[in-house]
Write a protein that holds these residues in place. Sequence first.
Motif, PDB file in Angstrom:
ATOM      1  N   VAL A  26      47.670  28.363  33.344  1.00 26.86           N
ATOM      2  CA  VAL A  26      48.375  29.680  34.023  1.00 26.86           C
ATOM      3  C   VAL A  26      47.722  31.231  33.238  1.00 26.86           C
ATOM      4  CG1 VAL A  26      50.790  30.891  34.514  1.00 26.86           C
ATOM      5  CG2 VAL A  26      50.698  28.445  34.124  1.00 26.86           C
ATOM      6  N   LYS A  27      47.257  31.455  32.660  1.00 22.93           N
ATOM      7  CA  LYS A  27      46.984  32.417  31.972  1.00 22.93           C
ATOM      8  C   LYS A  27      44.883  32.723  32.932  1.00 22.93           C
ATOM      9  CE  LYS A  27      44.444  35.397  28.857  1.00 22.93           C
ATOM     10  NZ  LYS A  27      42.849  35.216  29.442  1.00 22.93           N
ATOM     11  N   SER A  28      44.681  31.391  32.422  1.00 21.02           N
ATOM     12  CA  SER A  28      43.604  31.852  33.397  1.00 21.02           C
ATOM     13  C   SER A  28      43.390  31.038  34.406  1.00 21.02           C
ATOM     14  CB  SER A  28      42.803  29.905  33.086  1.00 21.02           C
ATOM     15  OG  SER A  28      41.436  29.777  33.827  1.00 21.02           O
ATOM     16  N   ILE A  29      44.643  31.108  35.767  1.00 24.79           N
ATOM     17  CA  ILE A  29      44.860  30.756  36.970  1.00 24.79           C
ATOM     18  C   ILE A  29      45.154  32.003  37.605  1.00 24.79           C
ATOM     19  CG2 ILE A  29      46.025  30.149  38.850  1.00 24.79           C
ATOM     20  CD1 ILE A  29      46.404  27.501  37.018  1.00 24.79           C
ATOM     21  N   GLU A  30      45.925  32.832  36.726  1.00 23.44           N
ATOM     22  CA  GLU A  30      45.986  34.216  36.471  1.00 23.44           C
ATOM     23  C   GLU A  30      44.434  35.095  36.672  1.00 23.44           C
ATOM     24  OE1 GLU A  30      50.504  35.946  36.263  1.00 23.44           O
ATOM     25  OE2 GLU A  30      49.366  35.607  34.428  1.00 23.44           O
ATOM     26  N   GLN A  31      43.631  34.652  36.189  1.00 21.51           N
ATOM     27  CA  GLN A  31      42.606  35.522  36.330  1.00 21.51           C
ATOM     28  C   GLN A  31      42.643  37.191  35.286  1.00 21.51           C
ATOM     29  OE1 GLN A  31      41.071  35.162  40.370  1.00 21.51           O
ATOM     30  NE2 GLN A  31      40.105  33.462  39.732  1.00 21.51           N
ATOM     31  N   VAL A  32      43.274  37.234  34.532  1.00 21.95           N
ATOM     32  CA  VAL A  32      43.624  38.715  34.171  1.00 21.95           C
ATOM     33  C   VAL A  32      42.589  38.815  32.686  1.00 21.95           C
ATOM     34  CG1 VAL A  32      46.255  38.284  34.481  1.00 21.95           C
ATOM     35  CG2 VAL A  32      45.424  37.946  32.548  1.00 21.95           C
ATOM     36  N   PRO A  33      43.182  40.105  32.375  1.00 19.06           N
ATOM     37  CA  PRO A  33      41.485  40.241  31.452  1.00 19.06           C
ATOM     38  C   PRO A  33      42.174  39.677  29.798  1.00 19.06           C
ATOM     39  CG  PRO A  33      42.207  42.254  32.435  1.00 19.06           C
ATOM     40  CD  PRO A  33      43.042  40.906  33.301  1.00 19.06           C
ATOM     41  N   ASP A  34      40.531  39.046  29.861  1.00 15.52           N
ATOM     42  CA  ASP A  34      41.410  38.315  28.116  1.00 15.52           C
ATOM     43  C   ASP A  34      41.682  39.507  27.598  1.00 15.52           C
ATOM     44  OD1 ASP A  34      42.118  36.279  26.980  1.00 15.52           O
ATOM     45  OD2 ASP A  34      39.779  36.149  26.047  1.00 15.52           O
ATOM     46  N   ILE A  35      42.717  40.339  26.619  1.00 17.49           N
ATOM     47  CA  ILE A  35      43.027  41.320  25.658  1.00 17.49           C
ATOM     48  C   ILE A  35      44.565  40.883  25.426  1.00 17.49           C
ATOM     49  CG2 ILE A  35      41.796  43.249  27.286  1.00 17.49           C
ATOM     50  CD1 ILE A  35      44.965  43.404  28.621  1.00 17.49           C
ATOM     51  N   ALA A  69      55.500  39.220  40.468  1.00 16.49           N
ATOM     52  CA  ALA A  69      56.161  39.409  41.103  1.00 16.49           C
ATOM     53  C   ALA A  69      53.954  40.141  41.860  1.00 16.49           C
ATOM     54  CB  ALA A  69      57.000  40.699  42.337  1.00 16.49           C
ATOM     55  N   GLY A  70      54.351  38.903  42.800  1.00 18.64           N
ATOM     56  CA  GLY A  70      52.720  39.008  43.427  1.00 18.64           C
ATOM     57  C   GLY A  70      51.663  38.471  42.269  1.00 18.64           C
ATOM     58  N   ALA A  71      51.716  38.238  41.150  1.00 14.12           N
ATOM     59  CA  ALA A  71      50.886  37.758  40.294  1.00 14.12           C
ATOM     60  C   ALA A  71      49.757  36.254  40.905  1.00 14.12           C
ATOM     61  CB  ALA A  71      51.125  37.532  38.943  1.00 14.12           C
ATOM     62  N   LEU A  72      50.693  35.556  41.741  1.00 18.86           N
ATOM     63  CA  LEU A  72      49.971  33.913  42.174  1.00 18.86           C
ATOM     64  C   LEU A  72      50.260  34.412  43.784  1.00 18.86           C
ATOM     65  CD1 LEU A  72      51.981  31.854  40.327  1.00 18.86           C
ATOM     66  CD2 LEU A  72      49.526  32.555  39.437  1.00 18.86           C
ATOM     67  N   ASP A  73      48.840  34.471  43.913  1.00 22.16           N
ATOM     68  CA  ASP A  73      48.823  34.369  45.472  1.00 22.16           C
ATOM     69  C   ASP A  73      48.414  32.458  46.042  1.00 22.16           C
ATOM     70  OD1 ASP A  73      46.217  33.583  44.927  1.00 22.16           O
ATOM     71  OD2 ASP A  73      44.476  35.448  45.804  1.00 22.16           O
ATOM     72  N   ARG A  74      48.904  32.648  47.196  1.00 22.65           N
ATOM     73  CA  ARG A  74      48.342  31.450  47.617  1.00 22.65           C
ATOM     74  C   ARG A  74      47.938  30.821  47.233  1.00 22.65           C
ATOM     75  NH1 ARG A  74      52.473  27.203  47.903  1.00 22.65           N
ATOM     76  NH2 ARG A  74      51.859  26.100  49.784  1.00 22.65           N
ATOM     77  N   ALA A  97      48.034  47.408  30.651  1.00 26.92           N
ATOM     78  CA  ALA A  97      46.771  46.397  30.800  1.00 26.92           C
ATOM     79  C   ALA A  97      45.726  48.052  30.746  1.00 26.92           C
ATOM     80  CB  ALA A  97      46.304  46.021  31.742  1.00 26.92           C
ATOM     81  N   LYS A  98      45.945  49.004  31.193  1.00 23.37           N
ATOM     82  CA  LYS A  98      44.698  49.504  31.778  1.00 23.37           C
ATOM     83  C   LYS A  98      44.379  50.357  30.018  1.00 23.37           C
ATOM     84  CE  LYS A  98      44.178  49.978  36.490  1.00 23.37           C
ATOM     85  NZ  LYS A  98      44.269  50.348  37.918  1.00 23.37           N
ATOM     86  N   ASN A  99      45.378  50.607  30.396  1.00 27.53           N
ATOM     87  CA  ASN A  99      45.692  51.229  28.937  1.00 27.53           C
ATOM     88  C   ASN A  99      44.674  50.562  27.518  1.00 27.53           C
ATOM     89  OD1 ASN A  99      46.717  53.876  30.081  1.00 27.53           O
ATOM     90  ND2 ASN A  99      48.539  53.619  29.459  1.00 27.53           N
ATOM     91  N   GLU A 100      46.061  49.027  28.072  1.00 29.16           N
ATOM     92  CA  GLU A 100      44.798  48.149  26.491  1.00 29.16           C
ATOM     93  C   GLU A 100      43.576  47.964  26.353  1.00 29.16           C
ATOM     94  OE1 GLU A 100      45.741  44.561  24.482  1.00 29.16           O
ATOM     95  OE2 GLU A 100      47.352  45.203  25.145  1.00 29.16           O
ATOM     96  N   ILE A 101      43.155  47.970  27.955  1.00 33.64           N
ATOM     97  CA  ILE A 101      41.536  48.375  27.964  1.00 33.64           C
ATOM     98  C   ILE A 101      40.403  48.953  27.772  1.00 33.64           C
ATOM     99  CG2 ILE A 101      39.401  47.860  29.690  1.00 33.64           C
ATOM    100  CD1 ILE A 101      41.861  46.012  30.837  1.00 33.64           C
TER     101      ILE A 101
END
Length: 142
Positions: A27-36, A73-78, A133-137
Amino acid sequence: MPMIDIYATAGTFSDPHALARDAATTVKSIEQVPDIPMFRENTAAFVHELKAGALSNVDGDADYVRVQVLTNAGALDRPKQIAVARQLTDLVAKAAGDDSLKQRTWVLLTEAVAGGWGLWGHAHTNDEIVTAAKNEIAKLKG
């Protein structure tokens, strides 16, 4: 940073810990969030093993698996919703060693309301999660 709950009768999976890790990774991979660390440490899956007889459909069949994925909310588009349902269904069947389980796996996608994603003792809005997330990056880049 989804939370994933997998419910099945005890003994369905030979290695529940590996299934939990693989579900979180998928699920993390599908979400495509930064690897932090923020996302790696807070994307988790829980395998709940139920006693025999603890679940049933209308006909009395009990060889089902329910997977619930809770996201902000909004993490997963269709397209991501479709990918999560397909890939988790396939993962569950593989972990059970039973390809027919693909026909008996329910995947529920649920979004927390704005302000309903608690992390680090604070109920975050989506904007607050993005800012964190931006602050952590920025800290990682030094």
